[in-house]
Design an enzyme around this catalytic site. Structure first.
Site, PDB file in Angstrom:
ATOM      1  N   GLY A 170       0.840  -1.190   0.000  1.00  0.00           N
ATOM      2  CA  GLY A 170       0.000   0.000   0.000  1.00  0.00           C
ATOM      3  C   GLY A 170       0.876   1.241   0.000  1.00  0.00           C
TER       4      GLY A 170
ATOM      5  N   GLN B  27       3.193   9.895   0.759  1.00  0.00           N
ATOM      6  CA  GLN B  27       4.463   9.173   0.957  1.00  0.00           C
ATOM      7  C   GLN B  27       5.435   9.399  -0.200  1.00  0.00           C
ATOM      8  OE1 GLN B  27       2.341   5.313   2.102  1.00  0.00           O
ATOM      9  NE2 GLN B  27       4.231   5.186   3.270  1.00  0.00           N
TER      10      GLN B  27
ATOM     11  N   CYS C 230       5.388  -0.038   7.377  1.00  0.00           N
ATOM     12  CA  CYS C 230       5.111   1.146   6.572  1.00  0.00           C
ATOM     13  C   CYS C 230       6.345   1.463   5.738  1.00  0.00           C
ATOM     14  CB  CYS C 230       4.783   2.319   7.495  1.00  0.00           C
ATOM     15  SG  CYS C 230       4.382   3.829   6.620  1.00  0.00           S
ATOM     16  N   LEU C 231       6.137   1.779   4.458  1.00  0.00           N
ATOM     17  CA  LEU C 231       7.285   2.084   3.596  1.00  0.00           C
ATOM     18  C   LEU C 231       8.020   3.340   4.066  1.00  0.00           C
ATOM     19  CD1 LEU C 231       5.832   1.241   0.066  1.00  0.00           C
ATOM     20  CD2 LEU C 231       7.435  -0.099   1.444  1.00  0.00           C
TER      21      LEU C 231
ATOM     22  N   HIS D 172      -4.901   1.900   7.324  1.00  0.00           N
ATOM     23  CA  HIS D 172      -3.520   2.384   7.455  1.00  0.00           C
ATOM     24  C   HIS D 172      -3.253   3.503   6.446  1.00  0.00           C
ATOM     25  CE1 HIS D 172       0.994   1.513   7.900  1.00  0.00           C
ATOM     26  NE2 HIS D 172       0.933   2.291   6.826  1.00  0.00           N
ATOM     27  N   GLU D 173      -3.670   3.279   5.183  1.00  0.00           N
ATOM     28  CA  GLU D 173      -3.388   4.275   4.136  1.00  0.00           C
ATOM     29  C   GLU D 173      -4.245   5.531   4.302  1.00  0.00           C
ATOM     30  OE1 GLU D 173      -0.769   3.803   2.604  1.00  0.00           O
ATOM     31  OE2 GLU D 173      -0.558   1.655   2.965  1.00  0.00           O
TER      32      GLU D 173
ATOM     33  N   HIS E   8      -2.734   7.857   6.645  1.00  0.00           N
ATOM     34  CA  HIS E   8      -1.667   8.688   6.047  1.00  0.00           C
ATOM     35  C   HIS E   8      -2.244   9.993   5.490  1.00  0.00           C
ATOM     36  CE1 HIS E   8       2.100   6.492   6.143  1.00  0.00           C
ATOM     37  NE2 HIS E   8       1.551   5.383   5.682  1.00  0.00           N
TER      38      HIS E   8
HETATM   39 NI    NI Z   1       2.327   3.423   5.718  1.00  0.00          NI
END
Ligand code: NI
Length: 176
Positions: free
Chosen positions: A46, A51, A94-95, A136-137, A140
């Protein structure tokens, strides 16, 4: 398509609240393609627009099992319109917080309203990993990270570690 650099903790960009997408056009579709390519390259399941430094309410994901065909999905202006009372615990990463994982408890099922790449309104009733990933996304887009659900002690430890890593990282250099 272009792979974009991913914003890493503690970059304050990650705390920005993203703005709604006003028009779904070819530029936005191209950006969605870039986001998917960046996510697959990372690799991750995701990615939110913020991000890669774009404060737009938009996210991509692919929660297909490893041996199943790819299933890229794009959610524009996603909004959670219903949450189950039942909760679920998933290990999340998380990236933007590489190599750190922790268990987070969230509603097990959510209903999400969003626009697709044609600008048409869609509704999805999600459970399992899709429900976790969407929450989660969408967090963000509101400047919220999964470490915000951990104890202050754990969160402070993670932030400290990433602050130190950022200090030790050589400044990005443009090589011509
Ligand atoms: Ni994340």
């Amino acid at each position: 398509m272009t792979i974009r650099p991913i914003v890493i903790l503690p970059d304050p960009v990650l705390r920005q609240v993203s703005k709604p997408v006003e028009r779904v056009d070819d530029d936005l579709r191209k950006f969605a393609g870039d986001m998917l390519e960046t996510m697959y390259d990372a690799p991750g399941i995701g990615l939110a627009a913020i991000q890669v430094g774009e404060p737009l309410r938009m996210l991509v994901l692919d929660v297909a099992e490893k041996d199943d065909p790819k299933n890229p999905q794009v959610f524009i202006n996603p909004e959670i319109v219903a949450r189950s009372e039942a909760l679920n615990v998933h290990e999340e990463g998380c990236l933007s917080i590489p190599d750190y994982y922790a268990e987070v408890e969230r509603p097990a099922e959510v209903t999400v309203k969003y626009l697709d790449l044609d600008g048409k309104e869609q509704v999805v009733e999600a459970d399992g990993i899709l429900a976790t990933c969407l929450q989660h996304e969408i967090d963000h887009l509101n400047g919220v990270l999964f470490i915000d659900y951990l104890s202050k002690l754990k969160r402070d430890m993670v932030v400290r570690k990433f602050k130190k890593l950022a200090k030790d990282r050589p400044p990005a250099r443009m090589v011509g």
